[in-house]
Design an enzyme around this catalytic site. Sequence first.
Site, PDB file in Angstrom:
ATOM      1  N   SER A  28       0.513  -1.499  -0.119  1.00 37.19           N
ATOM      2  CA  SER A  28      -0.129  -0.303  -0.102  1.00 37.19           C
ATOM      3  C   SER A  28       0.862   2.074   0.225  1.00 37.19           C
ATOM      4  CB  SER A  28      -0.746  -0.267   1.273  1.00 37.19           C
ATOM      5  OG  SER A  28      -1.259  -1.330   1.276  1.00 37.19           O
TER       6      SER A  28
ATOM      7  N   GLY B 123       0.390   3.799  -1.841  1.00 35.74           N
ATOM      8  CA  GLY B 123       0.091   5.767  -1.534  1.00 35.74           C
ATOM      9  C   GLY B 123      -0.318   6.319  -0.063  1.00 35.74           C
ATOM     10  N   ASP B 124      -0.401   5.461   1.073  1.00 38.91           N
ATOM     11  CA  ASP B 124      -0.948   5.393   2.114  1.00 38.91           C
ATOM     12  C   ASP B 124       0.437   5.704   2.820  1.00 38.91           C
ATOM     13  OD1 ASP B 124      -4.143   4.721   2.938  1.00 38.91           O
ATOM     14  OD2 ASP B 124      -3.130   2.806   1.353  1.00 38.91           O
ATOM     15  N   THR B 125       1.323   4.383   2.743  1.00 36.90           N
ATOM     16  CA  THR B 125       2.880   4.761   3.465  1.00 36.90           C
ATOM     17  C   THR B 125       3.123   6.180   2.848  1.00 36.90           C
ATOM     18  OG1 THR B 125       2.475   2.391   3.874  1.00 36.90           O
ATOM     19  CG2 THR B 125       4.693   3.442   4.237  1.00 36.90           C
TER      20      THR B 125
ATOM     21  N   ALA C  34       0.895   9.048   4.810  1.00 40.74           N
ATOM     22  CA  ALA C  34       1.503   8.777   6.266  1.00 40.74           C
ATOM     23  C   ALA C  34       2.828   9.247   6.861  1.00 40.74           C
ATOM     24  CB  ALA C  34       1.915   7.056   6.646  1.00 40.74           C
TER      25      ALA C  34
END
Length: 400
Positions: free
Chosen positions: A169, A171-173, A176
């Site tokens: 993932s 994009g999420d990381t 973040a």
Amino acid sequence: MNAPAPMALAGVRVVEMGQLIAGPFAGKTLGEFGADVVKIEPPGAGDPLRNWRLIKNGTSVWWQVQSRNKRSVAIDLRQPEGQQLARQLIAEADVLVENFRPGTLEGWGMSPDELHALNPGLVILRISGYGQTGPYRDLPGFGVIGEAMGGLRALTAEPGRVPVRVGVSIGDTLAALHGVIGVMMALYHRKVNGGAGQVIDVALHEAVFNVMESLIPEYSAFGAVREAAGSALPGIAPSNAYACTDGWVLVAGNGDSIFKRLMATIGRDDLGAAPDLADNAGRVARVAEIDAAIGDWTKPRTVQQVLDALATARVPAGKVYTAKDIAEDPHYRARDMILQQPTRDGYTVEVPGIVPKLSATPGTVRSNAPHVGDDTDAVLREMGLSAEQIATLRDKAIIQ
């Protein structure tokens, strides 16, 4: 016995209201460097990540990494009394992390203006699919959508084939990590400029777009639309993946002197000495020929044979690692990048170590991932609630 190393973020209180990946990864990173991260979860099942991917003893092993160094408080934020408890927690916090759809906090009476009225120094990290403003702000957005809109998905494919997921993932990381950078800058600004907090607005697609290198300048200057190139590095040669008898090896022979050493190693001094291949532009023009020569050399050899020969020649090369390769690699172990972590479910699991590595204030794993609501009573007592008040809230299903 040596005194414990100081923690870079000791004394920083973080309230994490996100779930799944982006917000909680930001909270995980802050917690690893000493922040006291209080995670608000819905009573019952808690964060859905608890049940994602492979489950051991009732809980995802991913959860054991994502939620270490956090305290779990189970509060029903759909109820006004739960919202009031959250406001009380946030009033004493330094940082709030949330990754709800835009407008969710506002619907709970916790807009940034309202929260800053309670706590002027609060740093609010908001991670969402498209950001808090703009025509797409209200659309649902997950990491994969951010990767597509950010330009990454179009490049992760073999030429002419379907764009594929990176495999994690990302994009999420990326969102973040950009959020954590924003939090640290905002805390520094607060420290040196009078104590005021601020809002950090991170959109998933913008975090991806920020690492897309020359994508837009090339389009602006030349009208060039970068296309998928498989394992190659477009415009840089040679840099690709090459088949061996037992796997794949990555070879980065794109430095001028490195290229000459690489060609000598594979028995192609004719290419190494070719005047038109002395610089990158010439090599790019003949990249198919160069890749074929390297591939012909690697094909009858094992990965280890290729790596040994290229290490001797000082040519950057690497194996394509699987989870098994990582777990068995001595370099990972030597740098504490594989840790033994006990769990509250009664077993020990190997988990990734902590990045980055600070010499004076290193990150640590101080506590393992909590069960839903493990720390509800303790945190509410810290807020000044009595045992009777806590019992009443539990009877009313406001907390767990």
